[in-house]
Design a protein around this motif. Structure first.
Motif, mmCIF file in Angstrom:
data_model
loop_
_atom_site.group_PDB
_atom_site.id
_atom_site.type_symbol
_atom_site.label_atom_id
_atom_site.label_comp_id
_atom_site.label_asym_id
_atom_site.label_seq_id
_atom_site.Cartn_x
_atom_site.Cartn_y
_atom_site.Cartn_z
ATOM 1 N N TRP A 59 3.124 6.770 -10.405
ATOM 2 C CA TRP A 59 2.958 5.153 -9.430
ATOM 3 C C TRP A 59 4.533 4.788 -9.615
ATOM 4 O O TRP A 59 4.926 5.091 -10.897
ATOM 5 C CB TRP A 59 2.205 4.350 -10.465
ATOM 6 C CG TRP A 59 0.417 4.195 -10.061
ATOM 7 C CD1 TRP A 59 0.244 4.972 -8.800
ATOM 8 C CD2 TRP A 59 -0.863 3.426 -10.240
ATOM 9 N NE1 TRP A 59 -1.293 4.575 -8.763
ATOM 10 C CE2 TRP A 59 -1.260 3.820 -9.492
ATOM 11 C CE3 TRP A 59 -0.463 2.220 -11.260
ATOM 12 C CZ2 TRP A 59 -2.873 2.957 -9.045
ATOM 13 C CZ3 TRP A 59 -1.757 1.279 -11.329
ATOM 14 C CH2 TRP A 59 -2.938 1.936 -9.807
ATOM 15 N N GLY A 60 5.040 3.740 -8.507
ATOM 16 C CA GLY A 60 6.013 3.293 -9.267
ATOM 17 C C GLY A 60 5.900 1.366 -8.880
ATOM 18 O O GLY A 60 4.724 1.112 -9.174
ATOM 19 N N TRP A 61 7.199 1.072 -9.121
ATOM 20 C CA TRP A 61 7.331 -0.336 -9.167
ATOM 21 C C TRP A 61 6.549 -0.598 -8.098
ATOM 22 O O TRP A 61 5.971 -2.043 -8.224
ATOM 23 C CB TRP A 61 8.916 -0.955 -8.965
ATOM 24 C CG TRP A 61 9.432 -0.598 -10.025
ATOM 25 C CD1 TRP A 61 10.889 0.127 -10.034
ATOM 26 C CD2 TRP A 61 9.298 -1.113 -11.393
ATOM 27 N NE1 TRP A 61 10.923 0.184 -11.557
ATOM 28 C CE2 TRP A 61 10.275 -0.596 -11.626
ATOM 29 C CE3 TRP A 61 8.364 -2.628 -12.232
ATOM 30 C CZ2 TRP A 61 10.667 -1.634 -13.524
ATOM 31 C CZ3 TRP A 61 9.358 -3.225 -12.862
ATOM 32 C CH2 TRP A 61 9.746 -1.982 -14.202
ATOM 33 N N LEU A 62 6.237 -0.216 -6.812
ATOM 34 C CA LEU A 62 5.974 -0.964 -6.023
ATOM 35 C C LEU A 62 3.649 -1.942 -6.101
ATOM 36 O O LEU A 62 3.644 -2.154 -6.143
ATOM 37 C CB LEU A 62 5.335 -0.211 -4.027
ATOM 38 C CG LEU A 62 4.901 -0.333 -2.955
ATOM 39 C CD1 LEU A 62 5.776 -2.370 -3.244
ATOM 40 C CD2 LEU A 62 5.119 0.117 -2.100
ATOM 41 N N TRP A 64 3.189 -1.059 -9.325
ATOM 42 C CA TRP A 64 2.333 -1.848 -10.276
ATOM 43 C C TRP A 64 2.548 -3.825 -9.883
ATOM 44 O O TRP A 64 1.865 -4.343 -10.391
ATOM 45 C CB TRP A 64 3.295 -1.667 -11.938
ATOM 46 C CG TRP A 64 3.393 -0.399 -12.588
ATOM 47 C CD1 TRP A 64 3.292 1.009 -12.137
ATOM 48 C CD2 TRP A 64 1.697 -0.257 -13.031
ATOM 49 N NE1 TRP A 64 2.964 1.936 -12.891
ATOM 50 C CE2 TRP A 64 1.532 0.792 -13.479
ATOM 51 C CE3 TRP A 64 0.756 -1.626 -13.516
ATOM 52 C CZ2 TRP A 64 0.386 1.741 -14.620
ATOM 53 C CZ3 TRP A 64 -0.294 -1.006 -14.389
ATOM 54 C CH2 TRP A 64 -0.426 0.370 -15.177
ATOM 55 N N GLY A 65 3.814 -3.848 -9.116
ATOM 56 C CA GLY A 65 3.558 -4.864 -8.125
ATOM 57 C C GLY A 65 2.670 -5.632 -7.977
ATOM 58 O O GLY A 65 2.011 -6.151 -7.723
#
Length: 297
Positions: A59-62, A64-65
């Protein structure tokens, strides 16, 4: 709508009605919301950790955002709902929220996600929304708003209830669209969207509970049994809906969820207040026909 998606939505509606009956009986505030979030975190941890194994590191920032956005909108939803119940009657806030939520969700699905609705689908959405209005005592609401019943103070409470209900409906539509995008477009696991979204709700709820620790403990002792019911059934219900979104358009699934109003009325009898037996029966028929239209449309 595929039969599998329809079956998931109908089963989720039963669980949704059951946990809402439990939450209504508990009569809790934001402390109750925190307690259920903590219970969900513990009870569903084996499933959450199993689903997260090998997935979470990617998972990246997207991703988790979207989880953070989902958690924030769910907290806003519960906060507005609880404030609405304090400022106005449940019989006003609840139907407005549950009626506007699917309408706005379907509109957002068309505008944001590029979905299309057939004429039969549009009729289904309208039928479900109107059925929710009837089964929740809508005709009485309009009479009170016009001043045919009650006094100026009562009309003010109705106006506040409509405002809070509409704001709550906006939150319902917002988290529905956010979570639908996460599971459909980003292909995130519905289990992880719900579990980690719930986990991130805890920091939002802690400050209120910590203002008066003694009152929080007393509230938890009084409502923990009902919180346990909500903690078991609420995630199960919502994960089913998220899986249904992988099989059918949001513009169909969101209004079909409101069949829970029908089950709640059957299970709870006078769940939303006084009388209006004919209106509730007519509303149940509208919901059933609306869901059938969505399934066929």
């Amino acid at each position: 709508m595929p039969l599998t998606a329809l079956a998931l939505v109908l089963a989720a509606a039963v669980f949704h009605a059951l946990w809402n009956l439990a939450a209504k009986h508990a009569g809790g505030d934001q402390r109750f919301m925190l307690l259920t979030a903590l219970m969900v975190t513990v009870l569903w941890s084996p499933v959450g950790l199993w689903a997260a194994w090998g997935v979470l590191p990617h998972w990246g920032w997207l991703e988790w955002g979207f989880i953070l956005a989902s958690a924030a909108t769910h907290v806003a939803y519960f906060t507005l709902l609880l404030r609405g119940y304090r400022a106005a009657d449940l019989t006003v806030v609840y139907p407005v929220a549950r009626g506007t939520g699917p309408l706005l969700s379907s509109l957002a699905a068309v505008l944001v996600l590029g979905e299309t609705l057939s004429h039969l689908g549009v009729a289904g959405v309208a039928g479900v929304a109107f059925g929710v209005f009837l089964i929740a005592g809508g005709p009485r609401l309009l009479r009170e708003l016009r001043g045919a019943e009650g006094d100026a103070h009562r009309r003010l409470r109705v106006q506040r209830g409509i405002a809070y209900g509409a704001a709550t409906g906006v939150c319902i539509a917002a988290y529905t669209v956010i979570d639908a995008y996460a599971v459909v477009v980003l292909a995130m696991s519905p289990l992880l969207v719900d579990y980690f979204g719930n986990l991130l709700r805890i920091p939002f709820s802690l400050p209120y509970a910590l203002r008066n620790v003694a009152a929080t403990r007393a509230a938890w002792r009084a409502t923990w049994r009902w919180a346990l019911v909500v903690a078991v059934l609420s995630p199960l219900s919502y994960v089913m809906v998220l899986y249904a979104l992988r099989l059918a358009p949001l513009s169909h699934v969101a209004p079909a969820r409101e069949v829970s109003m029908l089950f709640a009325a059957l299970l709870g009898g006078r769940l939303l207040g006084e009388g209006d037996v004919r209106a509730r029966l007519a509303g149940a028929l509208c919901i059933a026909l609306g869901v059938a239209a969505l399934a066929l449309g």
